[in-house]
Scaffold this motif. Structure first.
Motif: not given
Length: 623
Positions: A620-623, A616-618, A613-614
């Motif tokens: 921009g896939r998740i907030q 994907e956050r980089q 998740k970290d």
């Protein structure tokens, strides 16, 4: 009523003596420097019990006139400085006029001296700063000073002295430096009636280096001879391949005086950059000659620290002088291959001429005389005769029978099995390695990347992880570290204080897997080393251990042993930046999981985790 008192002469001298006389080595330094200032070409130093009970310094210098003997033991009495202006151009080793007064204040002193112009010599005895005897005596030209029972009247200082062997090695270190600073003086050192040093005094610096450090160290030196901006530099530097793990063998001299100079040290190491491994430092014996007014030696009572009027000429001379010497003297290593063994047959006495395009040995022979020859075409060997050819293909020869060994070697000890060194990780690879969940690969030849589960990446520092594994293995074995006997013992030259420290810790080194024995004159012999070191540089490891033991005198034994385990494990572990096969990476990951490795022995993390998740956050896939 006032409470401030003026100390009497005796108490004041006892306090002042502490600035000059800290230990027996301080006494020897002052007395030998006085002998050199007196023009001596030969000086003999003899000590007993580390110099605490007995020290004698004999020289063949100019001697002391009878009228000056008693005066020379007064504080601030000197023949080397007459006015304030003389302090700007000090060319002698001593000049303060405090040494003899300080020594006499805390010991029993006896002096014998005679000048060339006197028929009879003088015997002078002074105890605790109080004159006892002054009389005629028969003696050779020069001066002999005997110092007994140092600090007999100051027990508080006496209890801070070290063991006899430690004090004796401190004296040996002082005399090593004096021998290197004045190769024109023959220096002889007798330690408990045994000769520990004898420099030839032939004026050649290399002869002095050989006398102090031995053949092994001297053979790996590059000469330096350079002059720049009024600064002359000469001496020797070590080859880059003979670099050391610490600076204990860096010796600098200014105008014949041993000094500690950060300017010269930095210039030396900057000149070696790009030629030496990171973490290693060069050794040197370097002399600088500069104008006396350009350096202030009146900074500290020991006269080891100096202050330069301008440090840039010193830096430039050392840097460019060393750089030039490296470019000229650091020749590349040449690979020497053994001479090939010729086949067991008689070689042709006359050349055989061949014609291009010949299809057989018979067609190739133009002229043949004498006994049978051998002729080779590809893998066919043909005995050639004048009129007959018999071509035979070379068959693999039967192996020659091995003669019985009439003197079989003794069976090695169970903990000392000679083996060939292995690659750091190959011994850890199982015959059928099981692949972890998903090995992604390796970044920068340092970090192993593994996908674990479906939601995280693990980045493993392979050096830190492997180092921890080896460290735990050494600790688990305790004092039974598995050793490998070296095919040839390794000779290691050490600075005298490090030499003493390692001799005091031979049992500790044995627990860590090193079998070390005294080889004399600052040199030790390494006969075996920890098996996990493999092909690592054993000499460098022992130098680093000696340096640690010398600085960690007050550490308890368990702390020292733990450091040794750290050091061996760090050296033996797979290096960051080195290439590793996929099988090695898999084996390392599996062992790491089985042994729950989290940190290296120095406390650095062996791995870090990045969650999906970290990542994907980089992106921009998740907030």
């Amino acid at each position: 009523m006032g409470i401030i008192n003026v100390l009497d002469k005796h108490v004041a001298e006892l306090i002042a003596a502490g600035e000059v006389v800290e230990r027996p080595a301080s006494v020897i330094k002052e007395l030998v420097e006085n002998a050199i200032d007196a023009g001596a070409s030969a000086v003999t130093v003899e000590i007993k019990n580390g110099g605490i009970t007995y020290m004698r310094v004999t020289d063949n210098g100019s001697g002391i006139f009878r009228d000056d003997v008693a005066v020379s033991f007064l504080r601030h009495a000197t023949s080397k400085v007459h006015s304030q202006d003389d302090l700007d151009t000090i060319s002698t080793l001593g000049f303060r006029g405090e040494a003899l007064a300080s020594i006499a204040a805390v010991s029993h002193v006896e002096l014998l001296t005679r000048t060339q112009d006197e028929l009879a010599g003088t015997r002078y005895v002074i105890d605790g700063g109080v004159e006892q005897i002054c009389e005629d005596a028969g003696c050779a030209q020069g001066t002999t000073i005997v110092v007994r029972d140092l600090f007999y009247n100051t027990p508080a200082r006496m209890k801070f002295l070290k063991k006899d062997v430690v004090e004796a090695n401190a004296i040996a270190a002082i005399l090593d430096r004096i021998a290197l600073s004045h190769p024109e003086v023959s220096l002889r050192f007798l330690r408990d009636s045994r000769e520990a040093l004898h420099s030839p005094g032939d004026g050649k610096l290399k002869s002095a280096v050989y006398a102090v450090y031995g053949r092994e160290f001297t053979s790996g030196l590059i000469p330096v001879d350079y002059e720049l901006n009024g600064v002359k530099l000469w001496g020797f530097i070590s080859k880059p391949s003979a670099a050391r793990p610490n600076r204990s063998m860096q010796q600098f001299f200014i105008n014949g005086r041993y000094i500690k100079s950060r300017t010269a040290m930095v210039a030396l190491e900057e000149a070696f950059k790009g030629s030496i491994m990171v973490g290693k430092v060069p050794a040197c014996v370097l002399h600088l000659k500069i104008a006396f007014q350009a350096v202030d030696v009146n900074v500290h009572p020991t006269k080891i620290e100096v202050r330069f009027m301008n440090e840039k000429p010193i830096f430039d001379a050392v840097y460019h002088g060393v750089k030039t010497a490296l470019n000229q003297g650091d020749t590349p290593n040449v690979l020497s291959l053994p001479k090939p063994v010729l086949p067991p047959f008689e070689q042709p006495k006359a050349p055989v001429q061949l014609e291009l395009g010949t299809k057989s040995p018979a067609q190739a022979v133009k002229k043949m005389d004498g006994p049978p020859r051998l002729f080779v075409v590809n893998d066919v060997q043909a005995p050639l005769y004048n009129a007959h050819f018999e071509v035979k293909k070379i068959e693999s020869p039967e192996p020659a029978p091995v003669p019985p060994n009439l003197n079989p070697p003794a069976a090695p000890k169970t903990d000392e099995i000679p083996v060939e060194p292995k690659a750091p990780l190959s011994e850890e690879i199982p015959s059928e390695p099981q692949k972890p969940e998903k090995l992604i690969g390796e970044a920068f030849s340092t970090y192993i990347i593994v996908q674990r589960g479906g939601d995280e990446l693990v980045f493993i520092d392979k050096h830190a992880a492997h180092e921890r594994m080896l460290y735990e293995k050494l600790k688990a074995n305790g004092g039974q570290a598995v050793r490998q006997i070296l095919l040839e013992p390794v000779t290691v030259t050490l600075e005298k204080n490090e030499y003493a420290a390692i001799l005091e810790s031979l049992a500790l080194c044995a627990d860590a897997g090193f079998e070390i024995e005294d080889f004399g004159s600052g040199t030790v012999l390494v006969r075996s080393a920890p098996m996990i070191l493999g092909g690592e540089d054993v000499a460098s490891a022992v130098m680093e251990i000696a340096g640690y033991l010398q600085t960690a005198k007050n550490d308890i034994t368990t702390e020292k042993l733990d450091w040794l385990y750290h050091n061996v494990a760090c050296r033996a572990a797979v290096k960051a930046g080195s290439e590793s096969s996929p099988q090695e990476l898999i084996a390392l990951v599996q062992r790491m999981e089985n042994e729950d490795i989290r940190y290296c022995p120095h406390g650095r993390p062996a791995y870090i985790i990045m969650k999906k998740k970290d990542l994907e956050r980089q992106f921009g896939r998740i907030q």
